[in-house]
Design a protein around this motif. Sequence first.
Motif: not given
Length: 610
Positions: A202, A204-206, A208, A212, A452, A456, A470
């Motif tokens: 995940q 780079g996903q907003d 987190l 993050g 993957r 997570y 996911l």
Amino acid sequence: MDLHFGDSEPTDEERAAVDALLGPPQSSWEGAARDETRAADLRWARGGRAARDRRDLLLPGLHALNDRVGWISGGALDYLCRRLTVPPAEAYGVATFYAMFSVRPRPATVLHVCTDLACAASGAAELCAGVEARLGPGSGVSVQRGPCLGLCERAPAALAIRAGDPVRTAVAAPATVGAAVLAGSAPDAADEEPPAVTAVPQAGQDGLVLLGRVGVVDPTSLDDYRAHGGYTALRRAFELGPAGVVREVTDSGLVGRGGAAFPTGRKWQATASQPDRPHYLVCNADESEPGTFKDRVLMEGDPFALVEAMTIAAYATGAHRGYLYLRGEYPRALRRMEHAIAQARARGLLGDDVLGQGYAFDIEIRRGAGAYVCGEETALFNSIEGHRGEPRSKPPFPVEKGLFGKPTVANNVETLVNVLPILTLGAPAYAAIGTGRSTGPKLFCVSGAVDRPGVYELPFGVTLGELLALAGVRERLRAVLLGGAAGGFVRPDERDIPLTFEGTREAGTTLGSGVVMAFDDTVPLPRLLLRIAAFFRDESCGQCVPCRVGTVRQEEALLRIAERTGAAAADDIALLREVGRALRDASICGLGQTAWNAVESAIDRLGAYA
């Protein structure tokens, strides 16, 4: 104290390894060379009490010898014992307790090849056979099959350690025979490990919260960490004061992420209120549960976050000394944490006056050496103190008498890192994440039959099916193991189980530390159960009879079942249930109490031997 030393002498290299840690000896009593000027040294003991106060340096001393030479000789052990006034018999018991040490001669290079669950399902047996065929006698490399290396997202895995000054390490994961042989034969030439971000699908996903910064911030740069919000939480902690921090953590609903799910605020309050001083903080980074690697990713990808979180926890509980007990199989995490602590100390974020607030706190790293049971907090305390890592009976509880007999708060890495968003977001906003009884985000370690694998971050309350989707679960799913070897299996059709502590409990399983390991029908289930049984047999500390004997009997029964069917197998399943009840009811610690869980669930939920 009557100390009996042998006649063996340490080599110059062994002496140098110990002296680099403890400083040069001051008398012949401590092992200095004997000459006419020191003739009286051996007539009486000098400094014995002071040396005994350094008993906790026994484990670092054993590491120093093992790192420099590759094994611990009788002469080296005697010399270390003289320096610390420790009976050699006791030190021998400690040295032989840990899987990463050897008291017998072996090559300077040891190649540890993981044979645990994720790696076993990814061809570890074939990898081991190929490596052993290539690195036979005379190769200068000792090949050791062993438990989980915490690299499950890149299974199968191997770790090479070459003794010397300095010690050198190399990781091969996912490992081929050629890559593992290269790592063992020439650690310096092996490819560099991929960055921690590769274990975070995940990245780079907003949105987190805990992950993050992984892959966004340079993990070696304190300035980069501060530019991305670092040390905002500590500044707020100083504004709130110790009692305010404890209240905020309590109101957030944070519970321990190691599996026990004890309310963190209650633990901190109980420690802070103890009149006995000093107080200690211990970060348990010895995540040895097969399938668990989230703490490694946090330490490798965001090490300053752990330093900041430990500082906040210590401030809230009145501790001025913190210990980070780190897995011996995590060389890169060790380097990252050493660097982060040194940088924080140099910039006034650790030491006698943290952030100019008049509060003193510092962190010391203590390395584990391959003992799963040391993940139990009281066993971890014994390990730090220089004893065998055997669990203690409770009560007294660690908040009353923990490390060195003083009030101690112990949390794992994930739990501590959760404190940062609690203080930056505020307790109500944090508690709004997840569910009413399981608040905040949770890290899940997904491995096995998925496209993957990795760590997570999801809010508590998502279902098992949503997490597997996911991760890209593959077809022909046979079973999912929740909670690692100490957890339980669930069926493929049970994907609606909510991933909360209470949700998994109501479903008759456990969330544990967040392990989610998927297996397809290419992996023989009886082989997995045998590996789990062998794991608990090997890792039992042997202190209590139910666990010491029960784990052996469990493995023996599973071996017999693998060879027989019908009535004979039914008899052994009945025996397994009886042994399992004894393990669960009478073992001192969680190792024995959970050793039967996965086997029981495989029999009852999956019909493993139907």
